[in-house]
Scaffold this active site. Structure first.
Site, PDB file in Angstrom:
ATOM      1  CD  GLU A 159     -14.324  18.681  39.738  1.00 57.91           C
ATOM      2  OE1 GLU A 159     -14.219  19.177  40.874  1.00 57.91           O
ATOM      3  OE2 GLU A 159     -15.271  17.963  39.390  1.00 57.91           O
TER       4      GLU A 159
ATOM      5  CD  GLU B 199      -3.098   0.600   2.242  1.00 55.78           C
ATOM      6  OE1 GLU B 199      -2.854  -0.276   3.099  1.00 55.78           O
ATOM      7  OE2 GLU B 199      -4.148   1.253   2.229  1.00 55.78           O
TER       8      GLU B 199
END
Lengths: 100, 503
Positions: free
Chosen positions: B307, B64
């Site tokens: 947070e 490929e």
């Protein structure tokens, strides 16, 4: 007529190989006379050549000269199509006009 | 007696674990996947790790991509293919298409040339491994399907004769359909590995599944994996090792003596503690206590915050009398703040593991795991928690996770529902509305392997941190999020209800 350089890559002497070689020789004699050079390369003996040329399938016929470069894969069992593939067809194919 | 099939470790992290040691030696495995699923990376890594980790040389047959492109593309994974080629450890067989050249096919043919080239390359480097990427492409070069299939079958048997462990890649059109196009699996039916790249809730999820490894065992099901720079594919094995962990009876402090008392004398060392509560109930404060408690007893804590920023965390901690900066300077703490969206969950797992491996903490706090919930699917999230949990437990580290509940007064979050069975201890923090005033309550909901207090106690927060007070005696329905005061007379009656029976 310009000189033809043809290379036929084969993998061992199989029936398919012999078929391809004899078909090719016959066409060359009939169509090209003395103006051709045909090398038969056995990949089993010289695998690096196949690597360099990126040969995948056998038999593979490479027309190196005159340009354009062409590749034909298979046992060459169809004469008409082989002539077209080598730009030797006498029919009015556009390839023939440019190659002559 | 017949000798069992030997396995070749691939060197791909995590894969050998799910393959129970690696791929069957001298056999062929089909690696099938849709476009972009990571087939070429898997194949290249199989060869590169073969050379670098296992000392096995390899041949890459490419149908490929051009070798030039492969060499360039794989640099980012840290695989220096040109050097390996120069050292005679790696060889390419270039069967990639030449775009400028059209090939005429006249009559019958075989792939004798390709086979000769493969054998030549394998001999020249003394290969033990080989990759064919991807065989589907051969079918697009040569139109005669049955001929191509037969020729590939011949090549596959030649590979077996040469005793090469082979990876053949093939395309799939459908993530959950046929194994591969063109029916190529028929001639490599030994072993099949499937790579998936599924879009789920607008999030990409990569998984790897070993469908079969003939003649040997493997782990079943889909495992998430990630592709990262300088490493390639990392498969994340989940709970598979979870049940093997030892559990020690060593107790460590939570950083708060009252909470230790509620937990029957402290937290277990290699356990996972989940702290669940609404925003502002004191989760980050508990984490801060956890950190300072660790430092006070000479332990090292890794704090992963998703947070708040480092500055914010530091400021909060100072407000409660804990100095993160000086703890970090002493090497007792490392704070890593990350934005959940900065990476995929799989990458977060890898990153967390790396942090743990490099800092070598005895405690890990994650504040909060529920922040990571939003970047993944529920399944992916569960896998994430499993992966982190089993890793932490394996290292005998105490893990403290926080989870934010969606409503103020209680209820359960997705996090809780999905990870509560994985955690050993669950501590709930809840708001309690009493006489028009918001107060905080804390209770130990479960604690594996230890007695613990069942009461809901009042939690208060001041400049020295948190303090746990008396139980809420005359309130019911706190955990249901609907506290109701019970009159004293009623309580006495209830007490008698239980005591009078026994007396």
């Amino acid at each position: 007529m310009s000189k033809y350089t043809l290379k036929l890559y084969i993998a061992g002497r199989t029936a398919r190989t012999k078929q391809a070689i004899s078909t090719l020789r016959q066409i060359c004699e009939e169509e090209l006379g003395r103006t051709y050079e045909l090398a038969v390369i056995d990949i089993l003996e010289r695998p690096q050549l196949a690597e360099n040329e990126k040969i995948l399938a056998t038999p593979t016929l490479v027309k190196e000269l005159p340009p354009p470069l062409r590749r034909v894969v298979g046992d060459l069992s169809n004469r008409e199509r082989l002539l077209v593939g080598l730009d030797l067809a006498v029919s009015d194919s556009p390839r023939h006009e440019s190659g002559d | 007696m017949v000798e069992g099939l030997k396995k070749t470790p691939t060197g791909i992290r995590g894969f050998d674990f799910i393959a129970d040691g690696g791929l069957p030696q001298g056999r062929t495995v089909l690696v099938a996947g849709s476009a972009g699923s990571g087939k070429t990376v898997f194949a290249t890594q199989f060869l590169a790790a073969g050379v670098q980790v296992e000392g096995e040389n390899g041949v890459f047959v490419t149908f490929e991509e051009h070798p030039k492109d492969l060499r360039r593309n794989m640099v980012s994974f840290g695989w220096d293919i040109p050097t390996l080629e120069a050292e005679g450890k790696w060889a390419f067989v270039d069967a990639s298409p030449e775009p400028a050249q059209e090939v005429e096919i006249i009559g019958d043919y075989d792939f004798g040339a390709l086979l000769a080239r493969i054998e030549h390359a394998a001999h020249s480097v003394g290969a033990k491994r080989i990759v064919l990427d991807s065989i589907g492409c051969v079918f697009s070069h040569f139109p005669n399907l049955s001929r191509v299939r037969y020729e590939l079958f011949r090549i596959a048997s030649a590979l077996r004769e040469m005793n090469l462990t082979a990876v053949l890649t093939a395309e799939r059109t459908d993530e959950y359909g046929d194994i591969a196009r063109y029916g190529v699996e028929e001639f490599v039916a030994d072993s099949v590995v499937i790579l998936r790249n599924v879009l789920e809730d607008e999030k990409r999820r990569r998984t790897i599944e070993i469908l079969k490894l003939r003649g040997t065992t493997h782990r079943k099901g889909e495992y998430p994996f990630t592709v990262i720079p300088y490493e390639g594919i990392i498969v994340i094995p989940l709970s598979a090792i979870e049940l093997k962990q030892r559990s020690a009876n060593v107790r460590v402090t939570s950083g708060n003596p009252d909470l230790d008392r509620m937990c029957g004398g402290g937290l277990f060392r290699d356990s996972i503690i989940l702290i669940s509560g609404a925003t502002g109930t004191g989760k980050t404060l508990m984490v801060t206590h956890f950190v300072s408690g660790a430092a006070a007893s000479g332990e090292r804590c890794l704090l992963l915050a998703y947070e708040e920023s480092r500055e914010q965390l530091g400021r909060n901690a100072i407000g409660w009398g804990v100095d993160f900066d000086s703890l970090e300077k002493q090497g007792k703490l490392k704070v890593v703040c990350e934005y959940p969206e900065s990476a995929s969950l799989e990458d977060h797992v890898i990153h967390i593991k790396e942090q743990i491996d490099s800092f070598k903490p005895t405690r890990v706090a994650i504040d909060s795991v529920s922040a990571l919930e939003r970047i993944s699917t529920i399944r992916g999230f569960r896998e994430f928690v499993l992966a982190v949990t089993s890793f932490i437990k394996h290292k005998e580290i105490t893990g403290l996770f926080t989870a934010t509940t969606p409503t103020l007064t209680g209820g359960s979050s997705v996090t809780e529902t999905h990870i509560s069975s994985i955690t050993d201890t669950i501590i709930l923090l809840r708001y309690v509305e009493l006489y028009g005033e918001m107060r905080r309550g804390v209770t130990v909901l479960k604690m594996r392997g230890s007695p613990h207090e069942k009461e809901i106690r009042e939690l208060s927060i001041d400049h020295t941190g948190m303090h746990i007070g008396a139980p809420f005696r005359n309130v019911a329905g706190i955990l249901a999020g609907n506290p109701v005061q019970i009159a004293v007379a009623e309580m006495e009656r209830l007490d008698q209800l239980f005591t009078s029976v026994g007396s």
